[in-house]
Design a protein around this motif. Structure first.
Motif, PDB file in Angstrom:
ATOM      1  N   LEU A 115       0.833  -1.202   0.000  1.00  0.00           N
ATOM      2  CA  LEU A 115       0.000   0.000   0.000  1.00  0.00           C
ATOM      3  C   LEU A 115       0.872   1.259   0.000  1.00  0.00           C
ATOM      4  O   LEU A 115       0.577   2.237  -0.692  1.00  0.00           O
ATOM      5  CB  LEU A 115      -0.904  -0.024   1.239  1.00  0.00           C
ATOM      6  CG  LEU A 115      -2.053   0.964   1.317  1.00  0.00           C
ATOM      7  CD1 LEU A 115      -3.007   0.768   0.137  1.00  0.00           C
ATOM      8  CD2 LEU A 115      -2.813   0.761   2.615  1.00  0.00           C
ATOM      9  N   ALA A 116       1.953   1.213   0.760  1.00  0.00           N
ATOM     10  CA  ALA A 116       2.862   2.362   0.823  1.00  0.00           C
ATOM     11  C   ALA A 116       3.572   2.579  -0.509  1.00  0.00           C
ATOM     12  O   ALA A 116       3.974   3.706  -0.823  1.00  0.00           O
ATOM     13  CB  ALA A 116       3.883   2.142   1.935  1.00  0.00           C
ATOM     14  N   ALA A 117       3.685   1.522  -1.290  1.00  0.00           N
ATOM     15  CA  ALA A 117       4.419   1.620  -2.558  1.00  0.00           C
ATOM     16  C   ALA A 117       3.524   1.992  -3.728  1.00  0.00           C
ATOM     17  O   ALA A 117       4.021   2.201  -4.843  1.00  0.00           O
ATOM     18  CB  ALA A 117       5.111   0.293  -2.854  1.00  0.00           C
ATOM     19  N   THR A 118       2.219   2.095  -3.544  1.00  0.00           N
ATOM     20  CA  THR A 118       1.337   2.423  -4.674  1.00  0.00           C
ATOM     21  C   THR A 118       1.526   3.883  -5.065  1.00  0.00           C
ATOM     22  O   THR A 118       1.865   4.745  -4.252  1.00  0.00           O
ATOM     23  CB  THR A 118      -0.149   2.167  -4.329  1.00  0.00           C
ATOM     24  OG1 THR A 118      -0.515   2.940  -3.208  1.00  0.00           O
ATOM     25  CG2 THR A 118      -0.417   0.713  -4.099  1.00  0.00           C
ATOM     26  N   SER A 119       1.247   4.161  -6.325  1.00  0.00           N
ATOM     27  CA  SER A 119       1.436   5.527  -6.841  1.00  0.00           C
ATOM     28  C   SER A 119       0.157   6.335  -6.679  1.00  0.00           C
ATOM     29  O   SER A 119      -0.886   5.806  -6.321  1.00  0.00           O
ATOM     30  CB  SER A 119       1.843   5.475  -8.315  1.00  0.00           C
ATOM     31  OG  SER A 119       0.777   4.936  -9.076  1.00  0.00           O
ATOM     32  N   ASP A 120       0.254   7.627  -6.984  1.00  0.00           N
ATOM     33  CA  ASP A 120      -0.891   8.515  -6.859  1.00  0.00           C
ATOM     34  C   ASP A 120      -1.752   8.524  -8.124  1.00  0.00           C
ATOM     35  O   ASP A 120      -2.669   9.320  -8.252  1.00  0.00           O
ATOM     36  CB  ASP A 120      -0.417   9.943  -6.577  1.00  0.00           C
ATOM     37  CG  ASP A 120       0.147  10.061  -5.169  1.00  0.00           C
ATOM     38  OD1 ASP A 120      -0.242   9.245  -4.303  1.00  0.00           O
ATOM     39  OD2 ASP A 120       0.962  10.982  -4.932  1.00  0.00           O
TER      40      ASP A 120
END
Length: 183
Positions: A115-120
């Motif tokens: 989740l922390a690695a997902t992009s905007d």
């Protein structure tokens, strides 16, 4: 007369034999060890008082005391059996749940890293929603499993408690019978 004296002396010795054989002396041996003897074994010989054998019959008080001790012991055993039953059931019910909980915690931690690695971006938002749904599903599943385990444990407590009550009733019935003093 000499023969008559021997007979009287012999009878006297036979009559005194039980008391003479009942006396025991405590002495010190040549190496300083304690020695017990039927005859005085020196200046320091001390007579030892012997205890008589107990009567073969048991008094009512002794029987009541023995019965009370047995009853208390059996009631204590019933309590111990209940505690062992509960510990066994707790291991059986919650052991697998604890292992599953640890596995879910690892999965949730891994999903949180993803989740922390997902992009905007829009694709990142879609992935983010999917990951959050997976976390929620895992947590709901674990909550349902814990609720089921709590129900199993409650039923196990009832079974263990009922077994103790049954055993206590058996003990009470056993020791409240009038013939229990003869056991």
């Amino acid at each position: 007369m000499h023969a008559m004296l021997k007979v009287v002396l012999g009878i006297a010795l036979l009559a005194a034999a039980p008391w003479a054989s009942a006396q025991v002396y405590k002495c010190k041996g040549a190496s300083g060890e304690t020695v017990y003897s039927q005859d005085p074994c020196g200046k320091g010989a001390e007579p030892v008082k012997l205890r008589s054998n107990r009567a073969a019959t048991e008094t009512a008080g002794e029987a009541a005391n023995r019965s009370a001790v047995y009853r208390t012991t059996e009631l204590t055993d019933a309590g111990i059996a209940e505690r062992n039953c509960l510990q066994s059931e707790q291991s059986r019910v919650y052991g697998p749940l604890d292992a599953r909980s640890q596995a879910v915690s690892r999965q949730v931690a891994d999903l949180n890293r993803q989740l922390a690695a997902t992009s905007d971006s829009l694709a990142g938002a879609t992935a983010d929603a999917g990951i959050r749904a997976q976390i929620s599903s895992l947590q709901q599943s674990l909550s349902a499993e814990r609720s089921a385990a709590d129900g199993q444990m409650s039923a196990a407590r009832d079974r263990c408690s009922a077994a103790r009550r049954d055993r206590e009733k058996e003990v009470h019935d056993k020791y409240s019978q009038p013939t229990s003093a003869a056991r």
